[in-house]
Scaffold this motif. Structure first.
Motif, PDB file in Angstrom:
ATOM      1  N   THR A 155     -14.096   4.767   9.147  1.00  0.00           N
ATOM      2  CA  THR A 155     -12.963   4.836   8.557  1.00  0.00           C
ATOM      3  C   THR A 155     -11.710   5.073   9.665  1.00  0.00           C
ATOM      4  N   PHE A 156     -10.707   5.301   9.137  1.00  0.00           N
ATOM      5  CA  PHE A 156      -9.633   5.409  10.132  1.00  0.00           C
ATOM      6  C   PHE A 156      -9.787   6.750  10.762  1.00  0.00           C
ATOM      7  N   PHE A 157     -10.460   7.853   9.798  1.00  0.00           N
ATOM      8  CA  PHE A 157     -10.309   9.261  10.427  1.00  0.00           C
ATOM      9  C   PHE A 157     -11.727   9.490  11.137  1.00  0.00           C
ATOM     10  N   THR A 158     -12.637   8.496  11.125  1.00  0.00           N
ATOM     11  CA  THR A 158     -13.933   8.915  11.732  1.00  0.00           C
ATOM     12  C   THR A 158     -13.916   8.911  13.358  1.00  0.00           C
ATOM     13  N   SER A 159     -14.517  10.039  13.964  1.00  0.00           N
ATOM     14  CA  SER A 159     -14.237  10.745  15.049  1.00  0.00           C
ATOM     15  C   SER A 159     -14.709   9.615  16.083  1.00  0.00           C
ATOM     16  N   GLY A 160     -14.058   9.709  17.408  1.00  0.00           N
ATOM     17  CA  GLY A 160     -14.405   8.741  18.185  1.00  0.00           C
ATOM     18  C   GLY A 160     -15.828   8.833  18.829  1.00  0.00           C
ATOM     19  N   ALA A 161     -16.446   9.999  18.899  1.00  0.00           N
ATOM     20  CA  ALA A 161     -17.962  10.185  19.032  1.00  0.00           C
ATOM     21  C   ALA A 161     -18.912   9.352  18.136  1.00  0.00           C
ATOM     22  N   ILE A 175      -7.189   0.048  15.094  1.00  0.00           N
ATOM     23  CA  ILE A 175      -6.289  -1.106  15.031  1.00  0.00           C
ATOM     24  C   ILE A 175      -6.804  -2.064  13.939  1.00  0.00           C
ATOM     25  N   ILE A 176      -7.943  -2.325  14.012  1.00  0.00           N
ATOM     26  CA  ILE A 176      -8.490  -3.216  12.926  1.00  0.00           C
ATOM     27  C   ILE A 176      -8.441  -2.620  11.629  1.00  0.00           C
ATOM     28  N   LEU A 177      -8.752  -1.563  11.255  1.00  0.00           N
ATOM     29  CA  LEU A 177      -8.592  -0.792  10.074  1.00  0.00           C
ATOM     30  C   LEU A 177      -7.204  -0.773   9.638  1.00  0.00           C
ATOM     31  N   GLY A 178      -6.434  -0.347  10.762  1.00  0.00           N
ATOM     32  CA  GLY A 178      -4.595  -0.363  10.321  1.00  0.00           C
ATOM     33  C   GLY A 178      -4.432  -1.887   9.824  1.00  0.00           C
ATOM     34  N   ILE A 179      -4.798  -2.956  10.458  1.00  0.00           N
ATOM     35  CA  ILE A 179      -4.533  -3.918   9.949  1.00  0.00           C
ATOM     36  C   ILE A 179      -5.011  -4.364   8.666  1.00  0.00           C
ATOM     37  N   PHE A 180      -5.976  -3.918   8.243  1.00  0.00           N
ATOM     38  CA  PHE A 180      -6.847  -4.235   7.081  1.00  0.00           C
ATOM     39  C   PHE A 180      -5.887  -3.493   6.076  1.00  0.00           C
ATOM     40  N   VAL A 181      -5.642  -2.228   6.457  1.00  0.00           N
ATOM     41  CA  VAL A 181      -4.920  -1.351   5.390  1.00  0.00           C
ATOM     42  C   VAL A 181      -3.338  -2.057   5.317  1.00  0.00           C
ATOM     43  N   SER A 219       3.831   1.079  -5.294  1.00  0.00           N
ATOM     44  CA  SER A 219       2.301   0.446  -5.380  1.00  0.00           C
ATOM     45  C   SER A 219       1.954   0.304  -3.989  1.00  0.00           C
ATOM     46  N   PRO A 220       2.709   0.029  -2.980  1.00  0.00           N
ATOM     47  CA  PRO A 220       1.952  -0.436  -1.619  1.00  0.00           C
ATOM     48  C   PRO A 220       1.723   1.129  -0.914  1.00  0.00           C
ATOM     49  N   LEU A 221       2.089   1.927  -1.358  1.00  0.00           N
ATOM     50  CA  LEU A 221       1.881   3.231  -0.508  1.00  0.00           C
ATOM     51  C   LEU A 221       0.486   3.814  -0.814  1.00  0.00           C
ATOM     52  N   PHE A 222       0.115   3.454  -2.220  1.00  0.00           N
ATOM     53  CA  PHE A 222      -1.268   3.788  -2.524  1.00  0.00           C
ATOM     54  C   PHE A 222      -2.201   3.518  -1.526  1.00  0.00           C
ATOM     55  N   ALA A 223      -1.804   2.176  -0.891  1.00  0.00           N
ATOM     56  CA  ALA A 223      -2.871   1.639   0.119  1.00  0.00           C
ATOM     57  C   ALA A 223      -3.234   2.918   1.345  1.00  0.00           C
ATOM     58  N   ILE A 224      -2.136   3.549   1.364  1.00  0.00           N
ATOM     59  CA  ILE A 224      -2.450   4.576   2.494  1.00  0.00           C
ATOM     60  C   ILE A 224      -3.638   5.410   2.268  1.00  0.00           C
ATOM     61  N   PHE A 225      -3.869   5.520   0.878  1.00  0.00           N
ATOM     62  CA  PHE A 225      -5.096   6.271   0.730  1.00  0.00           C
ATOM     63  C   PHE A 225      -6.370   5.719   1.094  1.00  0.00           C
ATOM     64  N   SER A 226      -6.271   4.189   1.378  1.00  0.00           N
ATOM     65  CA  SER A 226      -7.469   3.745   1.625  1.00  0.00           C
ATOM     66  C   SER A 226      -7.856   3.821   3.159  1.00  0.00           C
ATOM     67  N   LEU A 227      -6.993   4.469   3.919  1.00  0.00           N
ATOM     68  CA  LEU A 227      -7.374   4.942   5.222  1.00  0.00           C
ATOM     69  C   LEU A 227      -8.502   5.847   5.352  1.00  0.00           C
TER      70      LEU A 227
END
Length: 320
Positions: A155-161, A175-181, A219-227
């Motif tokens: 996920t976007f908030f998964t730690s680097g480790a 970056i890939i996750l941000g593009i998909f969102v 409605s597009p703002l709801f996609a932010i939750f998919s981060l």
């Protein structure tokens, strides 16, 4: 938190994923990101085909509601001081026309448990749990697969480790996750805009028009939750958004909105030609142009029968 009463649906989704993945594994390596991307996309398409009859029912119900809008608006003005009578008359109009105001909710209601099931199964993979009938081998295969360099369970908030442990670069993954969102947000906006634009064109004096506009831009703002969703689930959401967008466009092009002609009558325009008729014009039905003058009726040949002469005028006849 998993909904235990949906466990049979979780197992069904996991089983379908295993079948699709096994089928693609015949030609694509099981741990390849393309294999898992196609598996998720195919799963989404199958789910949308499953609820396609509900979509048709929803759109037909919506079409009836739009056709009845002028009559309903007139009733609202007539009984604006008597809410109970107004509701009774409006429901009577809907019942006589066979329209269901709740018909538009059917696809959403049907898709929600499917989305929850896909979310639960993909979350189990992200948490490295062989649950809902999945084997540990399949879970390991999904966790090792990358889509454009990003791990499927990340996920976007998964730690680097954790991302490093999955064999990927944290920056590329984000970056890939941000593009998909961003794609998910854009397709959500286009889908809602397509529906709202048609509704406002059909009912320009709709009192809910302003609320619909606000919904279109929110409605597009709801996609932010998919981060916070795994990449596999975001891919599912993007695919279903693209399907909905294309599905609505197909239905709207085949069922144009009624328009008012020069005489003030409501008429339905001819549907736009489909993609097949554009590619293969010879396959399209041959129709005369709308402005072509009507062909002149064939003249009826009237055969003239000779009149019978009196005996006195016939050749060789004599007067008595």
């Amino acid at each position: 938190m998993e909904l235990t009463f949906l466990e049979p649906l979780y197992t069904a989704v996991a089983t379908v994923i295993a079948w699709i993945h096994a089928a693609y594994s015949v030609i694509i390596p099981p741990d390849n990101g393309l294999n898992w991307a196609l598996t998720i996309i195919t799963l989404t398409v199958l789910m949308r085909l499953l609820i396609f009859p509900l979509f048709l029912k929803q759109m037909r119900s919506s079409k009836k509601m739009q056709e009845l809008a002028p009559k309903v608006q007139e009733l609202r003005k007539r009984y604006k001081n008597d809410k109970q009578r107004m509701n009774q008359e409006v429901m009577k109009v809907y019942q006589e026309a066979g329209a269901n105001p709740l018909g538009g909710c059917l696809p959403v209601v049907a898709q929600f448990p499917i989305f929850i099931s896909v979310f639960t199964v993909l979350r189990s993979i992200a948490e490295d749990k062989a649950a809902h009938g999945m084997s540990q081998q399949m879970v390991d295969s999904a966790r090792s697969a990358h889509i454009f360099g990003a791990p499927i369970p990340a996920t976007f908030f998964t730690s680097g480790a954790e991302i490093h442990a999955l064999g990927a670069d944290p920056i590329i993954t984000k970056i890939i996750l941000g593009i998909f969102v961003a794609i998910s947000s854009t397709t959500t906006f286009l889908t809602v805009r397509q529906s709202v634009t048609r509704s406002m064109a059909q009912m320009p004096d709709n009192p809910m028009a302003q609320q619909q506009k606000i919904l279109m831009y929110i409605s597009p703002l709801f996609a932010i939750f998919s981060l916070n969703f795994a990449l596999g689930l975001i891919l599912y959401w993007v695919t279903t958004n693209l399907w909905t967008l294309g599905q609505q466009h197909w239905f709207y092009s085949r069922h144009p909105m009624p328009v008012v002609d020069a005489k003030g009558n409501m008429v339905t325009p001819e549907p736009k030609p489909g993609l097949l008729s554009k590619i293969l014009p010879g396959k399209a039905d041959a129709k005369e142009p709308a402005d072509a003058p009507p062909s002149a009726p064939e003249q009826k040949v009237i055969r003239q029968q000779p009149t019978r002469q009196p005996r006195s005028k016939r050749t060789g006849s004599k007067k008595p």
